[in-house]
Scaffold this motif. Structure first.
Motif, short mmCIF file in Angstrom:
data_model
loop_
_atom_site.label_atom_id
_atom_site.label_comp_id
_atom_site.label_asym_id
_atom_site.label_seq_id
_atom_site.Cartn_x
_atom_site.Cartn_y
_atom_site.Cartn_z
N THR A 1 6.09 -4.62 -13.98
CA THR A 1 6.22 -4.86 -12.58
C THR A 1 7.75 -4.16 -12.17
N LEU A 2 7.63 -3.32 -11.19
CA LEU A 2 8.78 -2.44 -10.61
C LEU A 2 9.18 -3.18 -9.48
N VAL A 3 10.52 -3.39 -9.48
CA VAL A 3 11.19 -3.96 -8.43
C VAL A 3 12.20 -2.95 -7.62
N THR A 4 11.92 -2.69 -6.19
CA THR A 4 12.65 -1.77 -5.58
C THR A 4 13.10 -2.27 -4.53
N ILE A 5 14.08 -1.79 -3.72
CA ILE A 5 14.75 -2.12 -2.32
C ILE A 5 13.47 -2.56 -1.46
N LYS B 1 6.05 -4.73 -7.45
CA LYS B 1 4.60 -4.26 -7.87
C LYS B 1 4.45 -4.07 -8.99
N LYS B 2 3.27 -4.15 -9.38
CA LYS B 2 2.71 -3.97 -10.93
C LYS B 2 2.24 -2.17 -10.79
N VAL B 3 2.59 -1.50 -11.80
CA VAL B 3 2.29 -0.35 -11.82
C VAL B 3 1.10 -0.08 -12.76
N SER B 4 0.12 0.58 -12.17
CA SER B 4 -1.24 0.80 -12.67
C SER B 4 -1.32 2.39 -13.02
N LYS B 5 -0.66 3.03 -12.22
CA LYS B 5 -0.69 4.67 -12.46
C LYS B 5 0.61 5.22 -12.48
N LEU B 6 0.62 6.49 -13.30
CA LEU B 6 1.74 7.21 -13.23
C LEU B 6 1.53 8.73 -13.10
N MET C 1 -9.61 6.78 -0.82
CA MET C 1 -8.59 6.48 -1.50
C MET C 1 -7.67 5.17 -1.30
N ARG C 2 -8.20 4.22 -0.51
CA ARG C 2 -7.45 3.02 -0.20
C ARG C 2 -7.27 2.18 -1.71
N ASP C 3 -6.04 1.58 -1.99
CA ASP C 3 -5.81 1.25 -3.15
C ASP C 3 -5.67 -0.50 -2.58
N LYS C 4 -6.70 -1.22 -2.80
CA LYS C 4 -6.40 -2.45 -2.48
C LYS C 4 -5.46 -3.36 -3.29
N SER C 5 -5.46 -2.94 -4.45
CA SER C 5 -4.34 -3.57 -5.50
C SER C 5 -2.87 -3.61 -5.07
N GLU C 6 -2.66 -2.83 -4.08
CA GLU C 6 -1.44 -2.44 -3.70
C GLU C 6 -1.04 -3.44 -2.38
N GLU C 7 -2.14 -4.04 -1.81
CA GLU C 7 -2.06 -4.70 -0.46
C GLU C 7 -1.95 -6.41 -0.68
N ASP C 8 -1.69 -7.13 0.27
CA ASP C 8 -1.58 -8.53 0.34
C ASP C 8 -3.17 -9.04 0.18
N PRO C 9 -3.51 -9.64 -0.91
CA PRO C 9 -4.87 -10.11 -1.05
C PRO C 9 -5.44 -10.87 0.19
N THR C 10 -4.48 -11.59 0.78
CA THR C 10 -5.31 -12.25 2.05
C THR C 10 -5.52 -11.49 3.04
N GLU C 11 -4.71 -10.38 3.32
CA GLU C 11 -5.05 -9.15 4.28
C GLU C 11 -6.33 -8.46 3.82
N VAL C 12 -6.33 -8.21 2.88
CA VAL C 12 -7.71 -7.53 2.21
C VAL C 12 -8.86 -8.34 2.52
N GLU C 13 -8.88 -9.70 2.21
CA GLU C 13 -9.74 -10.79 2.56
C GLU C 13 -10.11 -10.75 3.88
N ALA C 14 -9.08 -10.96 4.64
CA ALA C 14 -9.18 -10.91 6.29
C ALA C 14 -10.11 -9.90 6.70
N GLY C 15 -9.69 -8.58 6.13
CA GLY C 15 -10.40 -7.50 6.52
C GLY C 15 -11.81 -7.42 6.08
N GLU C 16 -12.24 -8.00 5.29
CA GLU C 16 -13.74 -8.24 4.68
C GLU C 16 -14.49 -8.94 5.72
N HIS C 17 -13.54 -9.93 6.38
CA HIS C 17 -14.53 -10.50 7.35
C HIS C 17 -14.18 -10.12 8.82
#
Length: 406
Positions: A92-96, A103-108, A249-265
């Protein structure tokens, strides 16, 4: 929709915008192989490893699990690549910009080293393209002071930030591109390359329907090449109907899970920091509702617009999403029945309430418009612990009273 750096750079290449070369990887072995390719292609042992997350400040950020490891590191051999990749990938990387949760880093991104000659010959600039809503025009913001401290430059020396406006529907004019290159203090080959770079960058901004396109640093190499070393790109969600490839190209893992779920509905949901959950139809009414909650002394916990086709399913989905926030102490449902009938919404509220069960927080419902009286009767006769209101101010006060009682 936000894009990762490696995705944004691939898109820039379509518009002939020169970028720092790199390879996206998701494992340590892939990172080592990418490094070998980068070092051979560029004739240098040095390379740059960059964590790919939707946040800036990666170079100054720190990994939670390895506090002395930042999100951007220069390496000069395969061993350095292996160590950095192990420290960053999966951690997990913490920035300003991420907040303390990080945020968890899955790619470099394993990228070529750009600093291959003397420091006196190279230069870092800053450039971004976005909409200036006050002027109703696109604006190119740029500065001679690029790099990790651009926020401090903008705050402490705003005179070093230049702006060039472009009217919607018109391309960037040649004299404007030359003006930008001149203000950046360039001449000769570097001047010509910057003019081409800026023109192509603006074409990319328009062609990809970006809401923001930022290059920092924008790099002038010792041999006068102009390249995008880092890139942040936001694409307007409303344009994705024209860009099916970008939607992929959308990376849902980078988004708020509740906002992703809301979009699905098909719900428009934005999480906020308050304690009053809001379920409203229409963005304008949602904003007015949040204003009334604040005037009554409360704090909205979310923006949730169920749209003009609210039914039992959308109301139930809205309930589920709101109740996932542990800070919510009360829920206000404020529906104006124009296209949607109030009695239909009321039936949806009752059905969702019964189906979810164990709802132990107060719910206040305000339904006005088509079949409002029938809706109120349904709510009153339902036997549920739901309070009904007529005026918005009354509803807001009931919510605040309920929050205070808890």
């Amino acid at each position: 929709m936000n894009l990762h750096e490696y995705q944004a750079k691939e898109l820039l290449k379509r518009y002939n915008v020169p970028t720092q070369e790199g390879v996206a990887v998701s494992s340590v072995d892939e990172a080592i192989n990418a490094y070998k390719k980068i070092s051979v292609d560029n004739g240098t042992k040095f390379a740059v490893i960059k964590a790919q997350i939707h946040a800036g400040g990666r170079g100054k950020g720190r990994m939670i699990e390895v506090p002395d490891q930042s999100g951007v590191v220069v390496v000069k051999n395969a061993e350095g690549v292996e160590n950095a990749a192990k420290n960053i990938l999966g951690n997990t990387l913490v920035t300003i910009q991420t907040g303390p949760a990080g945020k968890k880093v899955s790619k470099l991104l394993i990228a070529q080293d750009m600093y291959y000659d003397g420091p006196s010959e190279r230069k870092e600039f800053y450039m971004s393209v976005l909409m200036d809503r006050a002027k109703k025009q696109n604006v190119i913001m740029y500065s001679t002071e690029g790099g990790m401290d651009i926020e401090e430059v903008a705050h402490n020396t705003p005179d070093k930030i230049y702006k060039e406006w472009v009217k919607p529907g018109f391309p960037l004019q040649g004299f404007q591109a030359r003006k930008i290159a001149f203000n950046l203090g360039l001449s000769g080959t570097a001047f010509k390359n910057m003019v081409k770079f800026v023109s192509n960058l603006y074409d990319a901004y328009v062609g990809l329907d970006c809401s923001m396109l930022e290059i920092n640093p924008l790099f002038k190499s010792a041999d006068d090449k102009i390249l995008a070393v880092d890139c942040k790109m936001d694409v307007d969600d409303n344009s994705l109907m024209r860009h099916a490839d970008l939607a992929d190209m959308r990376d849902k893992s980078e988004e708020d899970p509740t906002e992703v779920e809301a979009g699905e509905h098909n719900l428009n949901y934005v999480k906020l920091d308050g304690n009053v959950g809001c379920m409203v139809n229409g963005a304008g009414l949602a904003m007015a509702t949040m204003d009334m909650i604040k005037l009554a002394g409360g704090e909205p916990a979310n923006f949730l617009d169920v749209g003009g086709s609210a039914n039992a399913q959308t109301v139930e989905a809205g309930f589920r999403i709101i109740m996932k926030d542990p800070n919510v102490k009360a829920i206000l449902i404020n529906i104006f029945g124009g296209i949607v009938r109030c009695d239909r919404v009321a039936a949806g509220v009752i059905e969702a309430y019964n189906k979810l069960g164990n709802i132990n927080i107060p719910i206040i419902v305000r339904l006005q418009g088509t079949n409002a009286e029938a809706a109120k009767e349904l709510i009153v006769n339902s036997g549920l612990k739901v309070q009904s209101a007529i005026l918005l101010s009354e509803a807001a006060q009931l919510v605040q009273d309920a929050v205070n009682a808890n």
